[in-house]
Write an enzyme that holds these catalytic residues in place. Structure first.
Site, mmCIF file in Angstrom:
data_model
loop_
_atom_site.group_PDB
_atom_site.id
_atom_site.type_symbol
_atom_site.label_atom_id
_atom_site.label_comp_id
_atom_site.label_asym_id
_atom_site.label_seq_id
_atom_site.Cartn_x
_atom_site.Cartn_y
_atom_site.Cartn_z
ATOM 1 N N ARG A 222 0.828 -1.219 0.000
ATOM 2 C CA ARG A 222 0.000 0.000 0.000
ATOM 3 C C ARG A 222 0.857 1.262 0.000
ATOM 4 N NH1 ARG A 222 -5.509 -1.461 3.268
ATOM 5 N NH2 ARG A 222 -5.082 -3.658 3.582
ATOM 6 N N ASP A 368 -3.445 -16.076 -1.777
ATOM 7 C CA ASP A 368 -3.780 -15.429 -3.052
ATOM 8 C C ASP A 368 -2.624 -14.857 -3.869
ATOM 9 O OD1 ASP A 368 -3.481 -13.511 -1.052
ATOM 10 O OD2 ASP A 368 -5.418 -12.539 -1.352
ATOM 11 N N GLU A 537 -11.357 -7.212 -5.858
ATOM 12 C CA GLU A 537 -10.881 -8.296 -6.738
ATOM 13 C C GLU A 537 -11.762 -8.538 -7.963
ATOM 14 O OE1 GLU A 537 -11.034 -8.497 -3.413
ATOM 15 O OE2 GLU A 537 -8.881 -8.404 -2.981
ATOM 16 N N THR A 624 -0.339 -5.799 -6.300
ATOM 17 C CA THR A 624 -1.554 -6.416 -5.760
ATOM 18 C C THR A 624 -2.477 -5.390 -5.111
ATOM 19 O OG1 THR A 624 -2.369 -8.327 -4.543
ATOM 20 C CG2 THR A 624 -0.657 -7.022 -3.469
#
Ligand code: DMJ
Length: 642
Positions: A222, A368, A537, A624
């Protein structure tokens, strides 16, 4: 691989005698039919019969209609089934034909389930300006989200939009600000860019030096990811933000300062690697002390340890210092050597031993982005794809084969394809549970198949293997399942976790509340899983699939999801809130706006509706947390160590 689609989910009243969709509720009646009907009514008869002028007008009308019949019909839009190619063909002409004259496009009904959207061709032919205006609505949503944060929580990690407070759930580095900056640059939200970059320049360095414990993974994806992609988009390494397509007139941040802060932060995060006896980093860092420690149980999540490389490698490239890349890449090189189950790995890894821990295998939480980064790190460093990084694509390919062999199932009664879990490894039982987090997978599979170019181009150039085609089909099937997780609920928003009804499973369970969904009996939503955290997602995958397949149904699905967010999560005073229960109306709320709503969800929706191919997928790779990094091409040497 493909899921069955069969009959309509929306309402049995819309299904014609033969089972074909008739959409009668929304169809316009034809002009000819309406006039004939009105002529046959008593009142028209009376008007036509009694007055000469009336008769004359009737005659005029009939001849007008005859003229229209003979001439207008030749300009009709070619009606098509809903496959991408034919949809593109909307301007083609054909000879006059009673059916082209008779039919008019149906009006847009409120909230159609996905099956009906792509069966109903005309709904997919929104004009470019319609998509531009939808894109503008997403930008307005972003500004509304920011306004709540800025009013009530500026400087905190996250906004609590209902109680008008801020909260520091991520270590206190103003995570929403950094996560939002590149989204604001991409959207041309200039005021947000000014406010966010000023806060970063004035405060972030100090915060980093004073704050305590942060999670290595969250801070990397982030904060470091946000700083570095804003650095790139602000022209730090490429004048005019490289190939991004972000207009040069949009406001940018100060790239030198962003790089300086990034290096300071990454130097502290590196402690997680250097304090570990193995290549696997510890999970937490104490920023002010320059120390790191393992989680209380001594374990790191597999996805967390393996989702740091895009950020650290890019930092090495732009700083010229290879130490970041070296530390992060060692993790993947080490994981390459570990035993796996057909490419699949347990969700925990022990930094003391360097071995995976336990047998729990899943592509949801803690698993994931391991699979996502195997592919994306390979994509990022184009120069090394066929040499030192080839092993990553092989690991990815093997893992996807493992998913297909061990984790894929279809639901009953309607054949939705989903990815389940093996909580006790390959010799234990299969669990038909899928986290919403797994919905990153359709996007990853599509990217892996074409490497970011369109399917059309890839087919023309004969670039797709049978396995690529199969993976692309799987991506499309899984994306459908992910959107059905939204449309099966009363709010049109997905739960955090869904269970799927499979053959031999007699139990059933609570449903999503939308009784008109065809999949009401296929998808089970347990009481504790009914929350929605504004996660990205599914819209992420819709964005990637739209770019790659060019099939407009992905945009329509994204638009429906956006409207549901607007309807049920928007807070008037500013911001958007997470929900506690997506299955009941009105939904109960959670009082939290996650940083990824601005960093990812709204960014992907904005790009999904974009008409300019901003951030093309063969030139950019998204981390991501949706922070885009340029693909490093062979001409631009990375400071890669291997
Ligand atoms: C984000 O922080 C990232 O997308 C991560 O990979 C998974 N969780 C959230 C969004 O759901």
């Amino acid at each position: 691989m493909s899921g069955t689609s069969g009959h309509l989910p929306y309402s049995m009243r819309d299904v014609g005698a033969g089972g074909a969709y008739n959409n009668a509720k929304f169809r316009h009646r034809s002009r000819l039919k309406m006039v004939l009907q009105s002529l046959s009514t008593n009142s028209s008869k009376y008007r036509c019969g009694k007055f000469t002028v009336g008769k004359f007008l009737c005659l005029l009308m009939v001849s007008g209609l005859l003229y229209l019949f003979l001439h207008k019909g030749s300009e009709g839009i070619v009606s098509s089934e809903l496959h991408g190619k034919e949809v593109q063909n909307k301007n083609a002409r054909r000879a006059p034909n009673i059916r082209t004259f008779w039919r008019k496009p149906p009006r847009l009904p409120p909230r159609l389930p996905p099956n009906e959207i792509y069966k109903n061709n005309s709904l997919l032919q929104q004009s470019p300006s319609e998509w531009t205006s939808r894109q503008k609505k997403v930008k307005e949503a972003f500004e509304h989200a920011w306004s709540g944060y800025q009013k009530y929580a500026m400087g905190y990690d996250e906004l609590m939009p209902l109680s008008h407070r801020g909260t520091d759930g991520l270590g206190g580095l103003g995570a929403t600000i950094v996560d939002s900056l590149d989204t604001a640059i991409i959207m041309g939200a200039d005021d947000v860019v000014s406010e966010a970059s000023k806060w970063i320049e004035d405060n972030l360095m100090k915060r980093i030096s004073e704050k305590g414990q942060v999670n290595l993974f969250e801070t990397t994806i982030r904060v470091l990811g946000g700083l570095l992609s804003a650095y790139h988009l602000s022209g730090g390494d490429h004048p005019g933000a490289g190939d991004s397509g972000v207009p040069v007139t949009y406001k940018k941040a100060n790239p030198e300062r962003l790089l300086e802060v990034s290096k300071d932060l990454a130097d502290r995060l590196l402690l997680a690697f250097t304090s570990s006896p193995t290549a696997i980093p510890l999970s937490d860092v104490i920023l002010r002390d320059h120390t790191a420690h393992a989680a209380p149980d001594g374990l790191s999540s597999t996805s967390e340890a393996s989702t740091l490389q895009l950020e650290f490698s890019y930092l090495s490239k732009v700083s010229g210092d290879p130490k970041y890349d070296r530390a992060a890449m060692k993790v993947l090189e080490h994981m390459h050597t570990l035993p796996k189950v057909e490419g699949l790995v347990p969700i925990y890894i022990n930094p003391s031993s360097g071995q995976f821990s336990g047998e729990n295998i899943r592509l949801g939480s803690r698993g994931d982005s391991y699979y996502e980064y195997l592919l994306k790190v390979w994509v990022q460093q184009e120069e090394y794809r066929d040499s030192s990084l080839k092993y990553l694509f092989e690991m990815y390919t093997e893992a996807m084969r493992g998913v297909k062999h061990l984790l894929l199932r279809k639901t009953v009664p309607n054949g939705l394809v989903f990815v389940g879990e093996l909580p006790s490894g390959r010799n234990g039982g299969f669990s038909p549970k899928m986290d919403h987090l797994v919905c990153f997978l359709p996007g990853t599979l599509a990217l892996g198949a074409t490497k970011g170019i369109t399917k059309r181009k890839a087919l023309e150039s004969n670039l797709l293997t049978d396995e690529d085609k199969e993976n692309l089909q799987l991506a499309e099937d899984l994306a459908k399942t992910c959107v059905e997780m939204y449309f099966v609920t009363s709010t049109g928003l997905a739960p955090e976790i869904a269970y799927f009804h499979i053959e031999g499973d007699t139990e059933g369970g609570p449903d999503g509340g939308n009784k008109s969904s065809k999949y009401i009996n296929d998808i089970i939503i347990k009481p504790l899983d009914r929350h929605n955290l504004l996660r990205p997602e599914t819209v992420e995958s819709l964005f990637v699939l739209y770019r790659i397949t060019e099939d407009p149904k992905y945009r329509e699905w994204g638009w429906q999801i956006f409207q549901a967010f607007e309807k049920y999560t928007k807070v008037d005073s500013g911001g958007y809130t997470s929900l506690d229960d997506v299955t009941s109306l009105p939904p109960s709320t959670r009082d939290k706006m996650e940083t990824f709503f601005l960093g990812e969800t709204l960014k992907y929706l904005y790009l999904l509706f974009d008409e300019n191919n901003t951030l093309p997928l063969d030139k950019y790779v998204f981390n991501t947390e949706a922070h885009p990094f340029p693909v490093m091409r062979s001409t631009e040497r990375a400071s890669h160590s291997v």
